[in-house]
Design an enzyme around this catalytic site. Sequence first.
Site, PDB file in Angstrom:
ATOM      1  CD  GLU A  72      33.767  63.289  28.790  1.00 45.06           C
ATOM      2  OE1 GLU A  72      34.579  62.829  29.588  1.00 45.06           O
ATOM      3  OE2 GLU A  72      32.850  62.633  28.268  1.00 45.06           O
ATOM      4  CG  ASP A  80      24.297  61.165  42.779  1.00 46.85           C
ATOM      5  OD1 ASP A  80      23.295  61.757  43.219  1.00 46.85           O
ATOM      6  OD2 ASP A  80      24.241  60.354  41.845  1.00 46.85           O
ATOM      7  CG  ASP A 110      18.879  59.038  43.497  1.00 46.20           C
ATOM      8  OD1 ASP A 110      19.222  59.208  42.330  1.00 46.20           O
ATOM      9  OD2 ASP A 110      17.703  58.834  43.843  1.00 46.20           O
TER      10      ASP A 110
END
Lengths: 399, 490
Positions: free
Chosen positions: A44, A105, A107
């Site tokens: 995807e 991830d 951040d």
Amino acid sequence: MVGENNYNLLPDMLPIYYTRLFPQNILCRWLTCGSAPQPLSNRELSFTLADDIYLRYLTINNQKELQTLLQKKCPHKLDIGGVYNTKPSIGRHDAVVLSRELVFDIDLTDYDEIRTCCQEAKVCEKCWKFMVIACEIIDKALKEDFGFQNILWVFSGRRGIHCWVSDYDARTLDSPGRGAIADYLCLILGGEGQNKKVYLGSDNLHSSVRRSLNIIDKYFEELLQDQEFFSTADGLKKLLKIIPDEGLRSQVEKVLDKMNESSVQRWMSFINIYESYCRENTNAVRKIRYLIEEIKIQYCYPRLDVNVTKGFNHLLKSPFSIHPKTGKVSIVFKPKNAKSMKLDEIPTLYSLLDDSSPDNALHQTNMRTAVKNFQEVVFSLEKAEAMRRRNDPNMSVEF
Amino acid sequence: MDLNIKRKSTKTAVTGSLVETYPHDLQMYKIPPTENLSLKEFETLALERVVLLRSLATATTLKGLRLNSEEWTDYILGDLRTQGLKYYVKLCEKSACGTTDADLQARRKDHIAHFILRLAYCRTEELRRWFIARELELFKMRFATMRGDAIDTFFRLNNLCYTDITDEERNEIMHQLRECTSYANAENTKFYKVKFYEVLDLVKARKVFLKGGYAYIPHKDFISVLSAQYRTHLKQSLAKACHHLGEVEQDERLVALLKGLHQSYSGNDYSSVKAVIPIETLDTLSVKSYPLCMRQLHEHLRTAHHMKHGGRLQYGLFLKGIGVTLEDSLRFWREEFTKIMDLDKFEKQYAYNVRYNYGKEGSKRNYTPFSCLKIINNTVGPGDCHGCPFRHCEPNNLKNRLIGYGFDHQAVHDIIDITKKGHYQIACSKYFDASHNVDLGLGINHPNQYFEESQKLIKGDIKMDQKKEKVVIKKEINDLDGIDFDEPLD
């Protein structure tokens, strides 16, 4: 130089970027290899168009289709999702995600409660050091503890970094497996109601924690100077709240409150007080045996967004996608070079495409280096994948 | 594994020698039973096993005992004794390989009952998860009580051959092994090397030394490998059982029983709502009828005008559960969020989320509000304000907050005391009593249940004089819906 006024230029500049600079070929090879044994078309892709219109479940069969798609839609942002058992763009009725890179991830917004230089979306060279530490710690753990080799590190475009692990074992790991790795790596727990977020217990320290602490120690003093964690009244209060032992806390408060404001000096005398306190109160030691280590971790250890890692089909920004707000390219970097990375030397869409920009030459070079870094990872992944196929008895029939 | 209803078929019973079929108290349930069975026995065995699994669940969720602790095991054994399930006590107390008739009969019942419950619990994902979690607890408990020689036999019988690492390799990493495993005596322990994903629970808790993708586990931790295998095996078996359910249910005598078993065990999940709650009343309700976790979220939202994803999910679904309509919900979040951001940003980034909760976006599933168990087990990271305050707040902060709410000191002291012992749901129940000025001692298993109980009380549905009776009934039902949500990985 980067701002809202440039935002309007995106529709004009992006098509040029996608044709001339975006490493379509390498990206497709990376995706193909990372989707095996499923075909590339089961992966995807997701585009974010102007005005935050999301297109999900896009698929491509080959590089040519990617090129056409990019030209046709001109996405402001490009995300990559999981690999399904069928082509997700056709019927998703009983589509399930079969594999997906293991992703992390990190951040800088999650560091807001400790960083003093910037808040929220802002980021500077000082707080970038948190990312340097995070990258080094996670990279080491993935390689040494879990034995992963094909690890891609990507700048997220504004204030963080992403990590993609493409090893076969990592890609096919199920959700509980991902969750276990995330928990293994996550040492800082607890929300707003919890001042002390790190508990290392009182037994031996796990060797991975010990290794992370060694890494933190390399940067800790530098960070103290940069961030001045404990120099303000507020910062000091935060430190005091982490100390669980009341006797120690009041001693520390008394001394630190009166002394010089430098965080380094305050930290030094904190350690002194702590050590003499431990000598005097041997029965309190058990509870605060690793207090120093716990504080270091709370202030320096990577703060992972565990939900991204645990999710099997979480979309994540593609390498070399442009951050629509900053115009920065999500470049691929080598973990050992994270330290020397300068935020304003990260190529932006505008400087790359504008010959007259003063940064043009430097950004061009950095872009080339980033593509080369990407290539290296993809080549080694392709090699590993070929090896795996040769050794896999189920596959040998086909080849 | 074949789950056709062989035990009802006319095939000759292969009772043969029970010693051969059941050589060991602990089994991995690899081969289904094939003998004939009377309907009566079928039913009894099924019900007795349900009692056993329920006892496990009660020990963990209601009593708040630590999993696999001594008190936990004692509670379960005691409970089984009072329920008259001697054969399960026998199997759980000391797993071994005796060959008396009583031993063999107990194993036979255990074996058959396990397979019957597979049929009852394979119907939905929720039931499957509950069943697997309980069966795993049972398996671990029985493994833990096993003696050394019985363990060796068990390994041999189940073809579990793992070779320990060489002395050379061990000496090289001795230091790390000592650091990472909680046993003092690393020198004299056998260590095995397995892939890290075979012992996820040890990895998760950072209780094992990892190197290059391999976990080095001491002999004693081997249960982790086994239970991981057992879990996978159960998962696949349940999926298969579900597949064959049609064949089993051709016999209508079984249908009623199997379905009944499951129905009596799916409590209210608060996914359908009757009342409509206008959002204007939320501020008052948050003080009067919200459990602390939701009150905290509500207040955070009102002061910060923002909330991270985990909080939006937990609070948003709760609101849906108490009867706030989608339109109201959108308005509620919008009004708060737009105090710090423009409408456009809200509509683009957050409205989707709200509609998603109501099953209007994404996979369009009608999500159910979180139960206490789910909330307690949730990960809460920096900047998050969701979770269970009794679990995720430091006692001091909690204390200050409660005092700030105007609770009297005795009540606050009681709540903090229980919280410190780790009985989060009991603490919540105390909070309920304190904020309603009653002494009900409800078993709280779901924030929405808390809300409903509170509303009932305020509206006078529960008459004070007959409260005791009602509570008892309610308790039983609640105990069930709490456990249905159990997480697969403990």
